[in-house]
Design a protein around this motif. Structure first.
Motif, PDB file in Angstrom:
ATOM      1  N   ARG A   1       0.928  -1.098   0.176  1.00 22.32           N
ATOM      2  CA  ARG A   1      -0.258   0.119  -0.010  1.00 22.32           C
ATOM      3  C   ARG A   1       0.408   1.256   0.333  1.00 22.32           C
ATOM      4  O   ARG A   1       0.251   2.061  -0.124  1.00 22.32           O
ATOM      5  N   ASN A   2       2.016   0.634   0.002  1.00 25.90           N
ATOM      6  CA  ASN A   2       2.763   2.243   0.269  1.00 25.90           C
ATOM      7  C   ASN A   2       3.664   1.777  -1.546  1.00 25.90           C
ATOM      8  O   ASN A   2       4.789   1.444  -1.590  1.00 25.90           O
ATOM      9  N   ASP A   3       2.850   2.926  -2.069  1.00 21.21           N
ATOM     10  CA  ASP A   3       3.768   3.128  -3.534  1.00 21.21           C
ATOM     11  C   ASP A   3       4.664   3.690  -4.455  1.00 21.21           C
ATOM     12  O   ASP A   3       5.375   3.488  -4.989  1.00 21.21           O
ATOM     13  N   ALA A   4       5.217   4.307  -2.795  1.00 22.87           N
ATOM     14  CA  ALA A   4       6.998   4.546  -3.367  1.00 22.87           C
ATOM     15  C   ALA A   4       8.042   3.457  -3.078  1.00 22.87           C
ATOM     16  O   ALA A   4       9.153   3.087  -3.631  1.00 22.87           O
ATOM     17  N   GLN A   5       7.216   2.671  -1.976  1.00 23.64           N
ATOM     18  CA  GLN A   5       8.017   1.484  -2.054  1.00 23.64           C
ATOM     19  C   GLN A   5       7.683   0.779  -3.411  1.00 23.64           C
ATOM     20  O   GLN A   5       8.570  -0.360  -3.711  1.00 23.64           O
ATOM     21  N   ARG A   6       7.068   0.561  -3.885  1.00 20.40           N
ATOM     22  CA  ARG A   6       6.377   0.064  -5.455  1.00 20.40           C
ATOM     23  C   ARG A   6       7.498   0.783  -6.537  1.00 20.40           C
ATOM     24  O   ARG A   6       7.979  -0.193  -6.891  1.00 20.40           O
ATOM     25  N   GLU A   7       7.434   1.825  -6.201  1.00 21.22           N
ATOM     26  CA  GLU A   7       8.482   2.855  -7.514  1.00 21.22           C
ATOM     27  C   GLU A   7       9.590   2.088  -6.853  1.00 21.22           C
ATOM     28  O   GLU A   7      10.544   1.490  -8.248  1.00 21.22           O
ATOM     29  N   ASP A   8      10.065   2.234  -5.938  1.00 21.13           N
ATOM     30  CA  ASP A   8      11.826   1.285  -5.306  1.00 21.13           C
ATOM     31  C   ASP A   8      11.743   0.344  -6.394  1.00 21.13           C
ATOM     32  O   ASP A   8      12.962   0.158  -6.567  1.00 21.13           O
ATOM     33  N   PHE A   9      10.892  -0.473  -5.901  1.00 20.44           N
ATOM     34  CA  PHE A   9      11.071  -2.196  -6.034  1.00 20.44           C
ATOM     35  C   PHE A   9      10.997  -2.130  -8.028  1.00 20.44           C
ATOM     36  O   PHE A   9      11.991  -2.811  -8.054  1.00 20.44           O
ATOM     37  N   ILE A  10      10.310  -1.363  -8.646  1.00 22.12           N
ATOM     38  CA  ILE A  10      10.499  -1.779  -9.498  1.00 22.12           C
ATOM     39  C   ILE A  10      11.644  -1.481 -10.252  1.00 22.12           C
ATOM     40  O   ILE A  10      12.108  -1.737 -11.288  1.00 22.12           O
ATOM     41  N   ARG A  11      11.949   0.202  -9.971  1.00 21.75           N
ATOM     42  CA  ARG A  11      13.849   0.076 -10.338  1.00 21.75           C
ATOM     43  C   ARG A  11      14.444  -0.507 -10.318  1.00 21.75           C
ATOM     44  O   ARG A  11      15.535  -0.822 -11.069  1.00 21.75           O
ATOM     45  N   ARG A  12      14.208  -1.074  -8.839  1.00 23.90           N
ATOM     46  CA  ARG A  12      15.043  -2.195  -8.289  1.00 23.90           C
ATOM     47  C   ARG A  12      15.312  -3.030  -9.504  1.00 23.90           C
ATOM     48  O   ARG A  12      16.394  -3.653  -9.806  1.00 23.90           O
ATOM     49  N   SER A  13      14.242  -3.718  -9.584  1.00 25.86           N
ATOM     50  CA  SER A  13      13.986  -4.775 -10.459  1.00 25.86           C
ATOM     51  C   SER A  13      14.558  -4.833 -11.710  1.00 25.86           C
ATOM     52  O   SER A  13      15.481  -5.484 -12.920  1.00 25.86           O
ATOM     53  N   LEU A  14      14.214  -3.571 -12.499  1.00 21.80           N
ATOM     54  CA  LEU A  14      14.370  -2.825 -13.764  1.00 21.80           C
ATOM     55  C   LEU A  14      16.367  -3.072 -13.682  1.00 21.80           C
ATOM     56  O   LEU A  14      17.010  -3.498 -14.983  1.00 21.80           O
ATOM     57  N   ARG A  15      17.115  -2.673 -12.879  1.00 25.36           N
ATOM     58  CA  ARG A  15      18.066  -2.699 -12.765  1.00 25.36           C
ATOM     59  C   ARG A  15      18.567  -3.448 -12.949  1.00 25.36           C
ATOM     60  O   ARG A  15      19.817  -4.325 -13.929  1.00 25.36           O
ATOM     61  N   GLU A  16      18.793  -4.773 -12.425  1.00 23.99           N
ATOM     62  CA  GLU A  16      18.404  -6.425 -12.390  1.00 23.99           C
ATOM     63  C   GLU A  16      18.173  -6.854 -13.945  1.00 23.99           C
ATOM     64  O   GLU A  16      18.736  -7.693 -14.663  1.00 23.99           O
ATOM     65  N   VAL A  17      17.469  -6.612 -14.920  1.00 20.85           N
ATOM     66  CA  VAL A  17      16.912  -6.873 -15.958  1.00 20.85           C
ATOM     67  C   VAL A  17      18.006  -6.615 -16.719  1.00 20.85           C
ATOM     68  O   VAL A  17      18.806  -6.992 -17.750  1.00 20.85           O
ATOM     69  N   ARG A  18      18.389  -4.739 -16.480  1.00 17.26           N
ATOM     70  CA  ARG A  18      19.144  -4.224 -17.586  1.00 17.26           C
ATOM     71  C   ARG A  18      20.737  -4.989 -17.159  1.00 17.26           C
ATOM     72  O   ARG A  18      21.654  -5.009 -18.143  1.00 17.26           O
ATOM     73  N   HIS A  19      21.298  -5.442 -15.767  1.00 18.81           N
ATOM     74  CA  HIS A  19      22.209  -6.608 -15.412  1.00 18.81           C
ATOM     75  C   HIS A  19      22.337  -7.884 -15.939  1.00 18.81           C
ATOM     76  O   HIS A  19      23.085  -7.762 -16.919  1.00 18.81           O
ATOM     77  N   ALA A  20      21.112  -8.629 -16.404  1.00 18.44           N
ATOM     78  CA  ALA A  20      21.409  -9.430 -17.298  1.00 18.44           C
ATOM     79  C   ALA A  20      21.255  -9.331 -18.346  1.00 18.44           C
ATOM     80  O   ALA A  20      22.372  -9.969 -19.218  1.00 18.44           O
ATOM     81  N   LEU A  21      20.652  -8.118 -19.561  1.00 13.83           N
ATOM     82  CA  LEU A  21      20.854  -7.285 -20.781  1.00 13.83           C
ATOM     83  C   LEU A  21      22.400  -7.346 -20.524  1.00 13.83           C
ATOM     84  O   LEU A  21      23.166  -7.956 -21.706  1.00 13.83           O
TER      85      LEU A  21
END
Ligand code: IFM
Length: 414
Positions: free
Chosen positions: A336-356
């Motif tokens: 319910r904390n949307d800032a946490q979601r935003e942070d989660f998306i950024r960090r997850s996509l950083r991992e995807v970039r890392h994989a690429l």
């Protein structure tokens, strides 16, 4: 489609491959509303009496899909994943409902008009009630029924589907229904679980062949896979022999066995990543003990699941052994904390970039989920959505800040 990995700049906002797919996912029972002919609906009528939430109208996506897709389009999504509700298509054995066919054709045509690539799941946890009454995937005939339905969908929707996912998270489905006994049919029987896994594997293989037989025409090859839910895991006692043996067996059963059982019938891997598991201690007497992430002072979601984006990279690296294109068909957080979601998306996509950057063949990311939705045994309380649903105010949709942050990341493509 050939994809080159881009140089990792530690910034998820730039340098994404041009054809990388961006979007979100959902499933019929969780959003459509009134899926009255499936086993979950019927089970909910019983457990409702035990105080459990029922899906009821859900988010009314069945009628409001156009509005939802317009919002996704405005947010820059180029792909969308949904499931077809088998019980709407085949409410009685062998009798197919043309109104349901027309409905899903309208849904998929709307996505096409929004310019979105479509991922369609054929079975996302629910079964027609008539099939559940015949034993569901416990019954040997389930593969036959599933393939007949898959064939029908290929004929009716083949022109509108880019990626087929036969099954969603078969291991979770079997575990929750036949080992944990939390989902229908609420059994706790390891032998039946293994049987369900075997039949699901056969169902996938036969549906895979049927989809290809119908859809591979004129140089076109259907893309068929499974949305699997692998876990990343960690050994708290890396020196302990028994713990290592357990981890290897667990990894095989949980993450790889499904591919072993369905070898040669995946054109791509659909990966739903949520879980990081800490193996605390393994003993011959007590078996394996997993650590509670809270006890380890780790960040958790509202469901108590550890937030561990680095595990996405680990899982992608591990699954790259199959040498198939990988699509993240789900990744999300209940909060319910949307800032946490935003942070989660950024960090997850950083991992995807890392994989690429490491040269892995990752071709798309679908956040779970587009809107808030019915979250199975947890009801409507967990909030996974990029778009909030106000259940008290006519199911009003509100685009969350995190959705805009996600949109900002996907925009600049090189
Ligand atoms: O909501 C579910 C979905 O149906 C399957 N994957 C995990 C999601 C979050 O629990």
């Amino acid at each position: 489609m050939s994809q080159k990995s881009e140089k990792f700049k530690n910034d998820p906002q730039s340098g994404w491959p041009k054809h990388f797919l961006w979007g979100a996912a959902s499933s019929a029972h969780q959003v459509e509303g009134h899926t009255v002919d499936n086993d979950w609906w019927q089970w909910e009528q019983e457990v409702g009496a035990r105080g459990r939430a029922q899906a009821n109208l859900a988010t009314d996506h069945y009628r409001r899909y156009g509005e939802d897709f317009q919002l996704a389009k405005k947010l820059g999504h180029t792909a969308h994943r949904l499931s077809i509700e088998w019980s709407r298509i085949e409410p009685k054995p062998g009798s197919f409902n043309l109104d349901a066919v027309k409905h899903y054709r309208r849904v998929l045509t709307t996505l096409a008009s929004c310019g979105m690539t479509t991922f369609v799941t054929l079975q996302h946890f629910t079964l027609p009630a008539w099939l559940a009454a015949r034993g569901g995937f416990e019954a040997k005939e389930s593969a036959y029924y599933f393939t007949r339905y898959a064939r029908y969908c290929a004929e009716e929707f083949g022109d509108l589907v880019d990626f087929w996912l036969t099954l969603n998270e078969p291991v979770i489905y079997g575990w929750m229904g036949w080992v944990n006994g939390v989902w229908p049919p609420e059994k706790k029987n390891m032998l039946l679980f293994l049987r369900v896994m075997r039949h699901m594997a056969r169902a996938h293989e036969q549906a895979y062949a049927a989809l290809h037989a119908i859809l591979d025409t004129g140089g076109h090859t259907a893309q068929v896979g499974v949305a699997h839910n692998p876990v990343s895991w960690y050994l708290e006692r890396p020196h302990a022999l028994l713990d290592n043996v357990f981890a290897q067996v667990y990894d095989w059963l949980r993450n790889h066995r499904i591919y072993g059982m369905t070898r040669g019938t995946h054109d791509f891997l659909g990966i739903n990543y949520y879980f990081h598991e800490r193996i605390k201690k393994v003993s011959l007497w007590r078996g394996a003990v997993f650590a509670d992430p809270k006890e380890r002072l780790r960040e958790t979601s509202d469901l108590g699941w550890e937030v561990y984006p680095a595990g996405l990279y680990d899982v992608l690296t591990d699954l790259s052994r199959y040498r198939l294109p990988m699509y993240i068909t789900e990744n999300g957080i209940a909060t319910r904390n949307d800032a946490q979601r935003e942070d989660f998306i950024r960090r997850s996509l950083r991992e995807v970039r890392h994989a690429l950057d490491a040269g892995l063949d990752v071709r798309g990311y679908l956040y779970w989920s587009l809107t808030d939705a019915y979250e199975w045994e947890h009801g409507f309380s967990p909030r996974f959505g990029l778009i909030g649903i106000d259940y008290d105010k006519g199911l009003a949709r509100t685009v969350r800040r995190s959705a805009k942050a996600y949109a900002d990341i996907m925009q600049p493509q090189t």
